[in-house]
Design a protein around this motif. Structure first.
Motif, PDB file in Angstrom:
ATOM      1  N   SER A 277       0.823  -1.209   0.000  1.00 18.36           N
ATOM      2  CA  SER A 277       0.000   0.000   0.000  1.00 18.36           C
ATOM      3  C   SER A 277       0.857   1.259   0.000  1.00 18.36           C
ATOM      4  CB  SER A 277      -0.913   0.012   1.231  1.00 18.36           C
ATOM      5  OG  SER A 277      -1.764  -1.104   1.238  1.00 18.36           O
ATOM      6  N   LEU A 278       1.922   1.255   0.776  1.00 20.91           N
ATOM      7  CA  LEU A 278       2.768   2.451   0.851  1.00 20.91           C
ATOM      8  C   LEU A 278       3.626   2.624  -0.399  1.00 20.91           C
ATOM      9  CD1 LEU A 278       3.662   2.182   4.608  1.00 20.91           C
ATOM     10  CD2 LEU A 278       2.535   4.130   3.543  1.00 20.91           C
ATOM     11  N   ILE A 279       4.091   1.509  -0.989  1.00 19.56           N
ATOM     12  CA  ILE A 279       4.862   1.610  -2.235  1.00 19.56           C
ATOM     13  C   ILE A 279       4.001   2.218  -3.342  1.00 19.56           C
ATOM     14  CG2 ILE A 279       5.941   0.261  -4.082  1.00 19.56           C
ATOM     15  CD1 ILE A 279       6.914  -1.692  -1.934  1.00 19.56           C
ATOM     16  N   LEU A 280       2.790   1.684  -3.495  1.00 20.82           N
ATOM     17  CA  LEU A 280       1.896   2.164  -4.550  1.00 20.82           C
ATOM     18  C   LEU A 280       1.238   3.487  -4.170  1.00 20.82           C
ATOM     19  CD1 LEU A 280       0.270  -1.279  -5.351  1.00 20.82           C
ATOM     20  CD2 LEU A 280       1.893  -0.047  -6.796  1.00 20.82           C
ATOM     21  N   GLY A 281       1.032   3.705  -2.857  1.00 20.22           N
ATOM     22  CA  GLY A 281       0.352   4.915  -2.402  1.00 20.22           C
ATOM     23  C   GLY A 281       1.115   6.180  -2.704  1.00 20.22           C
ATOM     24  N   THR A 282       2.464   6.126  -2.629  1.00 18.24           N
ATOM     25  CA  THR A 282       3.248   7.326  -2.912  1.00 18.24           C
ATOM     26  C   THR A 282       3.181   7.697  -4.391  1.00 18.24           C
ATOM     27  OG1 THR A 282       5.208   5.918  -3.110  1.00 18.24           O
ATOM     28  CG2 THR A 282       4.851   7.020  -1.003  1.00 18.24           C
ATOM     29  N   VAL A 283       2.917   6.704  -5.252  1.00 23.42           N
ATOM     30  CA  VAL A 283       2.725   6.994  -6.678  1.00 23.42           C
ATOM     31  C   VAL A 283       1.324   7.522  -6.935  1.00 23.42           C
ATOM     32  CG1 VAL A 283       2.679   5.999  -8.995  1.00 23.42           C
ATOM     33  CG2 VAL A 283       4.415   5.257  -7.360  1.00 23.42           C
ATOM     34  N   ALA A 284       0.319   6.849  -6.326  1.00 21.49           N
ATOM     35  CA  ALA A 284      -1.080   7.160  -6.631  1.00 21.49           C
ATOM     36  C   ALA A 284      -1.614   8.380  -5.888  1.00 21.49           C
ATOM     37  CB  ALA A 284      -1.952   5.947  -6.307  1.00 21.49           C
ATOM     38  N   PHE A 285      -1.221   8.547  -4.617  1.00 24.82           N
ATOM     39  CA  PHE A 285      -1.789   9.623  -3.798  1.00 24.82           C
ATOM     40  C   PHE A 285      -0.745  10.634  -3.338  1.00 24.82           C
ATOM     41  CE2 PHE A 285      -6.110   8.010  -1.955  1.00 24.82           C
ATOM     42  CZ  PHE A 285      -6.561   7.780  -3.241  1.00 24.82           C
ATOM     43  N   GLY A 286       0.508  10.486  -3.791  1.00 29.40           N
ATOM     44  CA  GLY A 286       1.536  11.454  -3.423  1.00 29.40           C
ATOM     45  C   GLY A 286       1.782  11.499  -1.927  1.00 29.40           C
TER      46      GLY A 286
END
Length: 796
Positions: A277-286
Motif C-alpha cells: 500500500s505504501l509503495i503504490l500509495g506514494t505513486v497514486a496519492f503522493g
C-alpha cells in the motif's frame, strides 16, 4: 503487442518527491499511539484471562506438560531461525538500493519484522497454553462436585467461551499493534524512503511466518495423525486418552501450529499489505499515500477492540458461532463507517489537489479520490464477510456439506475421503471467484491508470485487514478450545454437562479455524496482487535507469512469449511441489510417531490398565526434531525459486511465475483447508452420536478422513499464504539486480548465469536430500530416533 508495457515512467523517482508534511507527520504519530493502545488493551485482556481459575491439580499437571513441550519446541525453532535471519540480513545488504540509507534501513527493519512476527507467534502460544486449562476449569463448573455449587449450563458455556475468545483477543491486539507500530515508525523515520525500507520489514515478517507455519504444521499434524491412527483406530481409545503417548505432543502441536503459526501468518499479511500500500500509495496519492494506507488499519485497531469485547454470548444464541459472527459483523460495519468518515475528512475532492502524485495519468484523473478509496476499502471488508459465510457453509457441522461427508461414513473410509476431496475442490472455485471479482472490482476503480488500479487493490487488502484483530481472535479460539477438551479428557475431572460444553466449543473452534484460513488466503492473494504491482514498478524504474526498451524480450509481459509461458507453468508447479513436500514431511514424521506409540503399547502392557504411564516426552522430541529438520527444504524452495526463474528467464518471466503461483495458490490453499475442515467436523458429527457414534465403523471411517485432512488444513494449506508473499517480496527485491545485470553498461551475463545455476542447485539439492529420508519403517533406524530427554509429565 498484447501484454506490452506502456511507455516507461520513473514512478519511483517521482514518488520519492513525496514528503511527510507536518499534518501527515502528526497523523502518523496519532496512528502510532493507537497501535501502542492496542498493546495496552492486549495486556488488560491478558490479565483478565490469567485471573480465571486453573481447576484441579491433575488438570494443572497436564497443562504444565503442554506448556513445557510448547516452550521447548518454539525456543529451538527460534534459535534455528535466528541464524537464518542473520544470513538474510547480510544478503539484503548486497542488493541494490538508491543509497546506503535505504540499504541499511531495509536490512535493519528486516530483523525488526522477523522479531515482531516471531514475538506475535510466541505470545499467542504462551497465552494459549495457559488459557486452555482455564477454559476446561470454567466448563467443569457445570458438573456437580466441582468444588462449589453446580452452575447453570448456559452461564458456564458462556464463561468458558469468553475466556477462550479473549485469549484470541490478546493475540489479535498484539498482531495489529506490532504491525501498525512497525510500519508507522518506518514512515516517521524514513518518510519518502519508507516504501523501500518496508520491503525488508515485510520480508522478515513473511519468512519467519512461513517457517513457523511449516514447522508448527509438521509438528502438530505428525502428533495428531500418529495419535489418531494408533489410539483411536488400533487401540479403540478416545482421542485424548492419557494412555496414548502422543496426546501431549498433539496438544503441544495445536499451540505451536495453530496459535503461533497463524498469529505469525496474519501478522505478516498485515505487514506485507502495508508494504504494498505504501509503495503504490506514494505513486497514486503522493504525500497522502504515506499516511492514508496507515489510517485504514488504525481504524481497524479501534474496531477490533470493539469486536473482541462485543463477543459476549447470549441465551438466545443458537450456538457459539452466533456470538462470534455478531462480533465480526459489528466490527466490519463500524470499520466501514469510520473509513468513510476518514476518507472524506482527509482526502481532497480531486486528484489535482493531491501533492506530489507520481503519475501524470493519475494527476489528470477525473474521479474523486475519496470515493475511490472508500469503495476499494469497502470491497475488502465485504470480501472478508462473504468468505466468512462461504467457508462456514462448507465446514460447519450444522450445514449440508459436512452432514453429507458424515453420511458417507456409512459406506466406509474411501467414500469419506472422496466426498471431502470433492467438497474442497468445489469450494475452492467459489472462493477463488469471490477473490478474483474483488481484485477486478478494485482494479476497475483505477480507470486508465494501472498504478492507481493496483493501489486500489492494495487498499482492498487494508480493508480486509481492518477485521484482522477479530480474525486472529477467532483462530486462536480453536486450538484453545481443542486443548481444553484434551486436558479435561486426560485428567478425567470434567464429566457430563461440562464435557459437552467443551465438545461444543471444540466444534465451533474447528469452524473458526477454517474461516480464518479462508480469510488468510484472501489476504495473501490481495497482498500478492498488490506486490505484483510494486514489482512492476520496481523493474520499470530500473529499466528506465539503464535505458532498456519496453519491448526487450526479458522485460515484456506478453504471455505469448515462450519464456513467460514457461515462467507461468513454473509458478504453478512450485505451489504443487511445496504442498507435496509439506504433506510428505508430515507423513514421515507421523510414521515415526506411530511406531513409537505402538512400541510403548507393546513393551509396556501396563499402560492400558493405568499401572504404567506412557513416555510422552519421547513423542514430543520426535516431533520437534522432525519439524525442525524438515523446515529447510520448503523454505529454500520459496526463496530460491524466484531467484532461479528471474536470473534465468528475465523479469517478464518472473512476473508470469508470480501470476502462476498466485492463481494456483488460491485454489490449492482453499481446497486443502476446506477439505480438512469438513473431514474434521464430520468426525465431530459422528462422535456426537450420528451414524452409530463413537466406536462404530462410521466413526473409524471419519477418523481416517480426519487424519488425511490434518496435513491438508494445518500444514500445507496455510503455509501457501506466506509462500506467495515470500516469493513476491523476493522478486520485488531482486528485480532491479536482474535488470542491471541484463542491460546497460553494468550488464554481466556471467554473474547472472552463476546466480541462476547456484539457485537451481540449492533447490535440486534440498529436494533430493528431503526425498532421500524416505518413510520411517519399523526397525529401520526408528530406535535411534527416540529421544533421550526426560519425560515432561513423569519427570519430577
Amino acid at each position: 503487442m498484447a501484454g506490452q508495457l506502456p511507455p516507461l515512467h520513473n514512478h519511483h523517482q517521482m514518488a520519492a518527491d513525496a514528503v511527510l508534511t507536518s499534518g501527515n507527520r502528526s497523523l502518523v504519530l496519532v496512528i502510532a499511539v493507537i497501535a501502542a493502545a492496542a498493546l495496552v488493551v492486549a495486556v488488560v485482556l491478558l490479565r483478565q484471562v490469567l485471573a480465571a481459575g486453573e481447576g484441579t491439580d491433575g488438570m494443572k499437571k497436564i497443562a504444565a506438560a503442554v506448556q513445557e513441550g510448547a516452550n521447548a519446541y518454539l525456543a529451538r525453532q527460534l534459535r534455528t531461525l535466528g541464524v537464518f535471519a542473520v544470513v538474510v540480513f547480510f544478503l539484503l545488504m548486497l542488493l541494490p538500493a538508491d543509497d546506503m540509507n535505504q540499504r541499511v534501513g531495509r536490512s535493519l527493519f528486516f530483523l525488526v519484522g522477523a522479531f515482531f512476527s516471531a514475538a506475535t507467534g510466541y505470545i499467542g502460544m504462551w497465552l494459549a497454553v495457559r488459557s486452555n486449562v482455564r477454559v476446561a476449569a470454567a466448563a467443569r463448573e457445570a458438573s456437580s462436585g466441582a468444588g462449589g455449587p453446580e452452575k447453570d449450563l448456559v452461564t458456564v458455556s458462556h464463561n468458558a467461551m469468553k475466556i477462550a475468545f479473549r485469549t484470541g483477543g490478546v493475540v489479535g491486539m498484539f498482531t495489529v499493534g506490532l504491525g501498525l507500530l512497525g510500519a508507522s515508525c518506518v514512515v516517521l523515520v524514513y518518510t519518502a524512503d519508507a516504501p523501500k525500507v518496508l520491503e525488508g520489514f515485510g520480508l522478515g515478517a513473511a519468512l519467519i511466518a512461513m517457517f513457523m507455519r511449516v514447522g508448527g504444521g509438521i509438528f502438530t499434524k505428525a502428533a495428531d495423525v500418529g495419535a489418531d491412527l494408533v489410539g483411536k483406530v488400533e487401540q479403540g481409545i478416545p482421542e485424548d486418552d492419557p494412555r496414548n503417548a502422543a496426546t501431549i505432543a498433539d496438544n503441544v502441536g495445536d499451540n505451536v501450529g495453530d496459535c503461533a503459526g497463524m498469529a505469525a501468518d496474519l501478522f505478516e499479511s498485515y505487514a506485507v499489505v502495508l508494504v504494498a500500500s505504501l509503495i503504490l500509495g506514494t505513486v497514486a496519492f503522493g504525500d497522502a499515500g504515506l499516511a492514508f494506507p496507515l489510517l485504514v488499519p488504525a481504524i481497524g485497531v479501534i474496531t477490533a477492540m470493539i469486536g473482541v469485547f462485543v463477543v459476549a454470548p447470549r441465551r438466545t444464541d443458537r450456538s457459539g458461532m452466533t456470538a462470534i459472527n455478531r462480533g465480526f459483523f459489528i466490527s466490519a460495519v463500524i470499520s466501514l463507517a469510520l473509513v468513510a468518515a476518514a476518507a472524506y475528512a482527509y482526502l481532497p475532492a480531486t486528484f489535482a489537489e493531491l501533492d506530489n502524485v507520481g503519475d501524470s495519468e493519475i494527476a489528470a484523473h477525473s474521479g474523486d479520490p475519496r470515493l475511490i478509496a472508500l469503495v476499494a476499502v469497502a470491497i475488502g471488508i465485504v470480501l472478508a464477510a462473504l468468505i466468512q459465510q462461504l467457508t462456514g457453509y462448507f465446514t460447519e457441522t450444522t450445514r449440508k456439506p459436512v452432514k453429507d461427508v458424515g453420511r458417507s461414513s456409512l459406506t466406509g473410509p474411501a467414500t469419506v475421503v472422496l466426498s471431502g476431496i470433492s467438497l474442497g475442490l468445489e469450494s475452492a472455485v467459489y472462493t477463488a471467484l469471490l477473490i478474483g471479482l474483488s481484485v477486478y472490482g478494485a482494479f476497475l476503480l483505477g480507470g486508465a491508470s494501472i498504478m492507481l488500479a493496483l493501489f486500489a487493490v492494495a487498499l482492498a487488502g487494508t480493508g480486509l485487514l481492518t477485521t484482522v484483530g477479530v480474525i486472529v481472535a477467532m483462530d486462536t479460539f480453536g486450538p484453545v478450545s481443542d486443548n481444553a477438551q484434551g486436558i479435561a479428557e486426560m485428567s478425567g475431572d470434567v464429566e457430563g454437562p461440562g464435557a459437552q460444553v467443551l465438545t461444543d466449543l471444540d466444534a465451533v473452534g474447528n469452524t473458526t479455524k477454517a474461516i480464518t484460513k479462508g480469510i488468510a488466503i484472501a489476504t495473501a492473494v490481495l497482498a500478492a496482487a498488490a506486490l505484483f504491482g510494486s514489482y512492476r514498478e520496481a523493474f520499470e524504474t530500473e529499466a528506465a535507469k539503464v535505458g532498456a526498451a519496453a519491448d526487450e524480450l526479458g522485460l515484456s509481459l506478453d504471455i505469448a512469449q515462450p519464456n513467460n509461458l514457461v515462467g507461468l507453468i513454473l509458478g504453478a508447479s512450485v505451489v504443487f511441489l511445496f504442498s507435496g513436500l509439506a504433506i510428505n514431511a508430515v507423513s514421515r514424521s507421523a510414521g515415526a510417531v506411530v511406531y513409537e506409540v505402538r512400541r510403548q503399547f507393546r513393551e509396556r502392557p501396563g499402560i492400558m490398565d493405568y499401572t504404567e504411564k506412557p513416555e510422552y516426552g519421547r513423542v514430543v522430541d520426535i516431533c520437534t526434531k522432525d519439524a525442525l529438520r524438515e523446515l529447510a527444504t520448503p523454505g529454500l524452495l520459496a526463496v530460491m525459486a524466484p531467484i532461479a526463474v528471474g536470473f534465468t528467464l528475465g523479469v517478464g518471466a518472473l512476473a508470469s511465475f508470480l501470476a502462476g503461483a498466485i492463481g494456483t495458490g488460491i485454489l490449492m490453499a482453499v481446497f486443502l483447508a476446506n477439505s480438512g475442515g469438513a473431514w474434521d467436523n464430520a468426525k465431530k458429527l459422528v462422535e456426537d452420536g450420528h451414524h452409530g457414534g463413537k466406536g462404530g465403523e462410521a466413526h473409524a471411517a471419519t477418523v481416517i478422513g480426519d487424519t488425511v485432512g490434518d496435513p491438508f488444513k494445518d500444514t500445507a494449506g496455510p503455509a501457501i499464504n506466506p509462500l506467495l508473499k515470500v516469493m513476491n517480496l523476493v522478486a520485488l527485491l531482486i528485480a532491479p539486480a536482474i535488470v542491471t545485470l541484463s542491460y546497460g553498461d553494468d550488464a554481466s551475463p556471467g554473474v547472472r548465469a552463476v546466480v541462476a545455476v547456484l539457485a537451481m542447485a540449492v533447490i535440486v539439492g534440498s529436494v533430493y536430500v528431503s526425498k532421500r529420508r524416505g518413510s520411517v519403517m519399523e526397525g529401520d533406524g526408528a530406535a535411534e530416533r527416540q529421544a533421550s530427554a526426560p519425560d515432561p509429565v513423569t519427570a519430577p
